[in-house]
Design a protein around this motif. Sequence first.
Motif, mmCIF file in Angstrom:
data_model
loop_
_atom_site.group_PDB
_atom_site.id
_atom_site.type_symbol
_atom_site.label_atom_id
_atom_site.label_comp_id
_atom_site.label_asym_id
_atom_site.label_seq_id
_atom_site.Cartn_x
_atom_site.Cartn_y
_atom_site.Cartn_z
ATOM 1 N N ALA A 1 39.664 39.944 80.034
ATOM 2 C CA ALA A 1 40.286 40.875 80.981
ATOM 3 C C ALA A 1 39.866 42.312 80.682
ATOM 4 O O ALA A 1 39.560 43.084 81.598
ATOM 5 N N LEU A 2 39.819 42.675 79.406
ATOM 6 C CA LEU A 2 39.432 44.035 79.036
ATOM 7 C C LEU A 2 37.980 44.317 79.405
ATOM 8 O O LEU A 2 37.665 45.371 79.952
ATOM 9 N N LEU A 3 37.101 43.376 79.162
ATOM 10 C CA LEU A 3 35.700 43.560 79.536
ATOM 11 C C LEU A 3 35.538 43.692 81.051
ATOM 12 O O LEU A 3 34.672 44.420 81.530
ATOM 13 N N SER A 4 36.394 42.998 81.810
ATOM 14 C CA SER A 4 36.285 43.064 83.272
ATOM 15 C C SER A 4 36.645 44.449 83.812
ATOM 16 O O SER A 4 36.279 44.781 84.931
ATOM 17 N N ARG A 5 37.364 45.259 83.054
ATOM 18 C CA ARG A 5 37.762 46.598 83.488
ATOM 19 C C ARG A 5 37.015 47.699 82.728
ATOM 20 O O ARG A 5 37.295 48.869 82.903
ATOM 21 N N ALA A 6 36.076 47.317 81.888
ATOM 22 C CA ALA A 6 35.333 48.293 81.091
ATOM 23 C C ALA A 6 34.207 48.913 81.906
ATOM 24 O O ALA A 6 33.623 48.279 82.776
ATOM 25 N N TYR B 1 30.453 58.356 80.444
ATOM 26 C CA TYR B 1 29.688 57.332 79.764
ATOM 27 C C TYR B 1 29.050 57.842 78.482
ATOM 28 O O TYR B 1 28.680 57.071 77.620
ATOM 29 N N ALA B 2 28.924 59.147 78.372
ATOM 30 C CA ALA B 2 28.313 59.712 77.173
ATOM 31 C C ALA B 2 29.123 59.373 75.930
ATOM 32 O O ALA B 2 28.560 59.220 74.842
ATOM 33 N N PHE B 3 30.439 59.219 76.078
ATOM 34 C CA PHE B 3 31.272 58.912 74.917
ATOM 35 C C PHE B 3 30.945 57.560 74.312
ATOM 36 O O PHE B 3 31.188 57.318 73.139
ATOM 37 N N GLU B 4 30.399 56.649 75.113
ATOM 38 C CA GLU B 4 29.995 55.338 74.610
ATOM 39 C C GLU B 4 28.972 55.496 73.481
ATOM 40 O O GLU B 4 29.003 54.759 72.496
ATOM 41 N N ALA B 5 28.099 56.468 73.611
ATOM 42 C CA ALA B 5 27.089 56.701 72.576
ATOM 43 C C ALA B 5 27.717 57.149 71.258
ATOM 44 O O ALA B 5 27.102 57.005 70.205
ATOM 45 N N TYR B 6 28.936 57.675 71.319
ATOM 46 C CA TYR B 6 29.626 58.136 70.112
ATOM 47 C C TYR B 6 30.623 57.114 69.575
ATOM 48 O O TYR B 6 31.439 57.432 68.715
ATOM 49 N N GLY B 7 30.586 55.895 70.101
ATOM 50 C CA GLY B 7 31.445 54.833 69.584
ATOM 51 C C GLY B 7 32.767 54.660 70.288
ATOM 52 O O GLY B 7 33.608 53.880 69.855
ATOM 53 N N PHE B 8 32.965 55.381 71.395
ATOM 54 C CA PHE B 8 34.198 55.218 72.175
ATOM 55 C C PHE B 8 33.940 54.241 73.303
ATOM 56 O O PHE B 8 32.807 54.034 73.718
ATOM 57 N N GLU B 9 35.001 53.631 73.824
ATOM 58 C CA GLU B 9 34.886 52.734 74.970
ATOM 59 C C GLU B 9 35.611 53.368 76.146
ATOM 60 O O GLU B 9 36.522 54.173 75.967
ATOM 61 N N ASN B 10 35.225 52.995 77.356
ATOM 62 C CA ASN B 10 35.738 53.594 78.580
ATOM 63 C C ASN B 10 36.241 52.473 79.481
ATOM 64 O O ASN B 10 35.474 51.615 79.888
ATOM 65 N N ARG C 1 28.162 46.787 68.836
ATOM 66 C CA ARG C 1 29.200 47.773 68.560
ATOM 67 C C ARG C 1 30.290 47.715 69.615
ATOM 68 O O ARG C 1 31.473 47.696 69.300
ATOM 69 N N SER C 2 29.915 47.662 70.914
ATOM 70 C CA SER C 2 30.919 47.583 71.978
ATOM 71 C C SER C 2 31.707 46.286 71.904
ATOM 72 O O SER C 2 32.934 46.290 72.018
ATOM 73 N N ILE C 3 31.019 45.189 71.706
ATOM 74 C CA ILE C 3 31.708 43.894 71.591
ATOM 75 C C ILE C 3 32.690 43.942 70.425
ATOM 76 O O ILE C 3 33.855 43.554 70.563
ATOM 77 N N SER C 4 32.246 44.452 69.282
ATOM 78 C CA SER C 4 33.133 44.552 68.114
ATOM 79 C C SER C 4 34.324 45.455 68.417
ATOM 80 O O SER C 4 35.451 45.167 68.006
ATOM 81 N N GLY C 5 34.069 46.559 69.130
ATOM 82 C CA GLY C 5 35.155 47.473 69.476
ATOM 83 C C GLY C 5 36.206 46.817 70.337
ATOM 84 O O GLY C 5 37.409 46.936 70.071
ATOM 85 N N TYR C 6 35.780 46.099 71.371
ATOM 86 C CA TYR C 6 36.746 45.438 72.252
ATOM 87 C C TYR C 6 37.461 44.296 71.531
ATOM 88 O O TYR C 6 38.661 44.081 71.742
ATOM 89 N N LEU C 7 36.770 43.586 70.658
ATOM 90 C CA LEU C 7 37.439 42.547 69.859
ATOM 91 C C LEU C 7 38.493 43.174 68.947
ATOM 92 O O LEU C 7 39.585 42.625 68.776
ATOM 93 N N ARG C 8 38.185 44.315 68.392
ATOM 94 C CA ARG C 8 39.136 45.016 67.527
ATOM 95 C C ARG C 8 40.375 45.452 68.332
ATOM 96 O O ARG C 8 41.508 45.322 67.860
ATOM 97 N N ASP D 1 39.271 54.760 71.388
ATOM 98 C CA ASP D 1 38.602 54.765 70.090
ATOM 99 C C ASP D 1 39.043 53.487 69.384
ATOM 100 O O ASP D 1 40.172 53.395 68.922
ATOM 101 N N PRO D 2 38.166 52.464 69.330
ATOM 102 C CA PRO D 2 38.584 51.188 68.757
ATOM 103 C C PRO D 2 38.851 51.229 67.256
ATOM 104 O O PRO D 2 39.580 50.395 66.748
ATOM 105 N N ALA D 3 38.286 52.200 66.546
ATOM 106 C CA ALA D 3 38.441 52.234 65.087
ATOM 107 C C ALA D 3 38.615 53.669 64.592
ATOM 108 O O ALA D 3 37.780 54.179 63.854
ATOM 109 N N PRO D 4 39.710 54.331 64.980
ATOM 110 C CA PRO D 4 39.885 55.718 64.556
ATOM 111 C C PRO D 4 40.316 55.820 63.096
ATOM 112 O O PRO D 4 40.801 54.857 62.510
#
Length: 179
Positions: free
Chosen positions: A146-151, A1-10, A164-171, A56-59
């Motif tokens: 569906a993606l949010l249900s497995r996040a 979960y620490a990666f979430e703080a750095y802009g990654f999604e899990n 940021r998370s919402i934008s990442g998953y939309l991206r 990484d939604p926006a590498p």
Amino acid sequence: YAFEAYGFENVHGCALRTPGGALVIAARPKTGKTTLGLLMSRRGYPLLADDAVIIDPAPAGEQGRPSLRTLPFVPMARRETAVRFGLPVRQRIDPPKGRVKLGDPIPLAAIVFLARGGHGGEDRPGSAPVSTTNLERLRPAEAFEALLSRAHFVDPAQLSGDRRSISGYLRVVAHVPVF
């Protein structure tokens, strides 16, 4: 979960390397993600992640195409699958000494949501059960849900305030085919 703080999604799932990039397989628990991933790895598609898939939604590079980032892992196989593949049963890896380094970005080729037992709509509200294998591309709104249900989230109750998370998953759903 620490990666979430750095802009990654899990995302809860597994991932494999394909010629087109990383294929993420996501589903409810006990659906067969790890089993399918291990079967596919025996057919030449290396297993990149199991249980936790870091996205990484926006590498940088690849024109900003969402990518998978690998971490050290051991497949989290249930007893029957572990015995079949000669793996330890649901073993956790020892923390690496020093820093944990993410692997290089692997562009996402697709995300596939599985449903088990002939109930093809388990992950899609209002879907009817199916009796055959079916692969259907989801519309962006369905893919996002569906993606949010497995996040995995540090605090799901606060997701509505996490732009940021919402934008990442939309991206991700805007740039990656979701089935």
